[in-house]
Motif scaffolding. Structure first.
Motif, PDB file in Angstrom:
ATOM      1  N   SER A  82       0.832  -1.204   0.000  1.00 53.38           N
ATOM      2  CA  SER A  82       0.000   0.000   0.000  1.00 53.38           C
ATOM      3  C   SER A  82       0.869   1.258   0.000  1.00 53.38           C
ATOM      4  O   SER A  82       0.604   2.204  -0.753  1.00 53.38           O
ATOM      5  CB  SER A  82      -0.915  -0.022   1.222  1.00 53.38           C
ATOM      6  N   LEU A  85       2.478   1.514  -3.470  1.00 55.28           N
ATOM      7  CA  LEU A  85       1.514   1.984  -4.475  1.00 55.28           C
ATOM      8  C   LEU A  85       1.260   3.478  -4.345  1.00 55.28           C
ATOM      9  O   LEU A  85       1.148   4.190  -5.342  1.00 55.28           O
ATOM     10  CB  LEU A  85       0.201   1.219  -4.347  1.00 55.28           C
ATOM     11  N   ARG A  86       1.160   3.956  -3.110  1.00 53.64           N
ATOM     12  CA  ARG A  86       0.950   5.385  -2.888  1.00 53.64           C
ATOM     13  C   ARG A  86       2.139   6.181  -3.412  1.00 53.64           C
ATOM     14  O   ARG A  86       1.979   7.265  -3.966  1.00 53.64           O
ATOM     15  CB  ARG A  86       0.753   5.645  -1.388  1.00 53.64           C
ATOM     16  N   SER A  87       3.330   5.621  -3.271  1.00 49.15           N
ATOM     17  CA  SER A  87       4.540   6.310  -3.733  1.00 49.15           C
ATOM     18  C   SER A  87       4.669   6.300  -5.248  1.00 49.15           C
ATOM     19  O   SER A  87       5.225   7.224  -5.831  1.00 49.15           O
ATOM     20  CB  SER A  87       5.779   5.647  -3.136  1.00 49.15           C
ATOM     21  N   GLN A  89       2.093   6.088  -7.484  1.00 49.77           N
ATOM     22  CA  GLN A  89       0.837   6.359  -8.176  1.00 49.77           C
ATOM     23  C   GLN A  89       0.969   7.361  -9.322  1.00 49.77           C
ATOM     24  O   GLN A  89       0.144   7.362 -10.225  1.00 49.77           O
ATOM     25  CB  GLN A  89      -0.241   6.808  -7.193  1.00 49.77           C
ATOM     26  N   MET A  93       1.643   2.802 -14.925  1.00 47.85           N
ATOM     27  CA  MET A  93       1.602   1.406 -14.513  1.00 47.85           C
ATOM     28  C   MET A  93       2.241   0.479 -15.549  1.00 47.85           C
ATOM     29  O   MET A  93       2.948  -0.464 -15.198  1.00 47.85           O
ATOM     30  CB  MET A  93       0.165   0.975 -14.241  1.00 47.85           C
ATOM     31  N   ARG A  96       6.074   0.101 -15.144  1.00 49.30           N
ATOM     32  CA  ARG A  96       6.640  -0.432 -13.901  1.00 49.30           C
ATOM     33  C   ARG A  96       7.230  -1.825 -14.093  1.00 49.30           C
ATOM     34  O   ARG A  96       8.365  -2.083 -13.686  1.00 49.30           O
ATOM     35  CB  ARG A  96       5.571  -0.492 -12.808  1.00 49.30           C
ATOM     36  N   LYS A 125      -2.102  -2.728 -10.340  1.00 49.80           N
ATOM     37  CA  LYS A 125      -2.994  -1.679  -9.827  1.00 49.80           C
ATOM     38  C   LYS A 125      -2.346  -0.319 -10.003  1.00 49.80           C
ATOM     39  O   LYS A 125      -1.159  -0.148  -9.763  1.00 49.80           O
ATOM     40  CB  LYS A 125      -3.288  -1.901  -8.345  1.00 49.80           C
ATOM     41  N   THR A 126      -3.150   0.650 -10.387  1.00 51.66           N
ATOM     42  CA  THR A 126      -2.644   2.001 -10.562  1.00 51.66           C
ATOM     43  C   THR A 126      -2.315   2.639  -9.227  1.00 51.66           C
ATOM     44  O   THR A 126      -1.279   3.262  -9.067  1.00 51.66           O
ATOM     45  CB  THR A 126      -3.692   2.876 -11.297  1.00 51.66           C
ATOM     46  N   ASP A 127      -3.221   2.483  -8.273  1.00 50.21           N
ATOM     47  CA  ASP A 127      -3.006   3.061  -6.946  1.00 50.21           C
ATOM     48  C   ASP A 127      -3.701   2.195  -5.899  1.00 50.21           C
ATOM     49  O   ASP A 127      -4.351   1.203  -6.223  1.00 50.21           O
ATOM     50  CB  ASP A 127      -3.484   4.515  -6.874  1.00 50.21           C
ATOM     51  N   GLU A 128      -3.572   2.589  -4.669  1.00 47.66           N
ATOM     52  CA  GLU A 128      -4.123   1.805  -3.556  1.00 47.66           C
ATOM     53  C   GLU A 128      -5.631   1.970  -3.399  1.00 47.66           C
ATOM     54  O   GLU A 128      -6.264   1.221  -2.660  1.00 47.66           O
ATOM     55  CB  GLU A 128      -3.446   2.232  -2.260  1.00 47.66           C
ATOM     56  N   GLU A 130      -8.106   1.414  -5.404  1.00 51.39           N
ATOM     57  CA  GLU A 130      -8.965   0.447  -6.088  1.00 51.39           C
ATOM     58  C   GLU A 130      -9.594  -0.544  -5.111  1.00 51.39           C
ATOM     59  O   GLU A 130     -10.688  -1.036  -5.352  1.00 51.39           O
ATOM     60  CB  GLU A 130      -8.159  -0.309  -7.145  1.00 51.39           C
TER      61      GLU A 130
END
Length: 143
Positions: A82, A85-87, A89, A93, A96, A125-128, A130
Motif C-alpha cells: 500500500s 503503491l501510494r509512492s 501512483q 503502470m 513499472r 494496480k494504478t493506486d491503492e 482500487e
C-alpha cells in the motif's frame, strides 16, 4: 554504497561524536535496507538527533519500501504494498513491470515468476484506492 565506503562513513560518524565540526542540530543516519528484511529496524549507526526525526515515520517507511522495490525485493506485506503503491501512483503502470524486470535481471539471485510475488500488485494496480470499496464492505460485514 560499497562495503568499504560504508566502513569509512561509519568511522567518520564515530569521529564526529567528539568533534564540534558537525552542527549539533543536524543528524546523519546510516541505514541498511537488507537489515530491514530480517528485522524491523534499518538503522545501523547515527550521529546527532536522528532518532528524534523518526517521528516522521511515514517518510522513512516510504523511503525503505521504494528502496526495497529498487532492489528488486519480491516479498512485501500488505501495508508495504500500500505504501509503495501510494509512492508510485504518479508513475505509469505499464512502465513499472518492464523496468522492474530489467533491474531484476541484473541480480544474481534466483527469480520466481513475478505473478507469484507479493510485489505483483504494484504491476496490476494504478493506486491503492482500487481496493477501498472492497475493504469497506468487508469491514461492514465484520461488525
Amino acid at each position: 554504497l560499497s562495503l568499504e565506503e560504508a566502513e569509512h562513513l561509519r568511522g567518520t560518524l564515530h569521529l564526529l561524536q567528539n568533534s564540534s565540526i558537525f552542527p549539533a542540530q543536524c543528524g546523519l543516519a546510516l541505514r541498511c535496507i537488507a537489515c530491514k528484511e530480517g528485522s524491523d529496524e534499518s538503522l545501523l549507526d547515527w550521529h546527532g538527533p536522528v532518532l528524534q526525526s523518526t517521528e516522521l515515520k511515514h517518510q522513512l517507511e516510504v523511503a525503505e519500501q521504494v528502496f526495497r522495490f529498487l532492489n528488486s525485493a519480491e516479498d512485501f506485506q500488505a501495508r508495504e504494498v500500500s505504501v509503495l503503491l501510494r509512492s508510485l501512483q504518479l508513475t505509469r503502470m505499464e512502465n513499472r513491470l518492464p523496468w522492474w524486470l530489467d533491474v531484476r535481471a541484473c541480480r544474481r539471485r534466483s527469480h520466481r515468476p513475478w505473478q507469484k510475488c507479493a510485489v505483483a500488485k504494484v504491476f496490476q494496480k494504478t493506486d491503492e484506492f482500487e481496493d477501498w470499496g472492497t475493504k469497506a464492505l468487508l469491514l461492514r460485514l465484520r461488525w
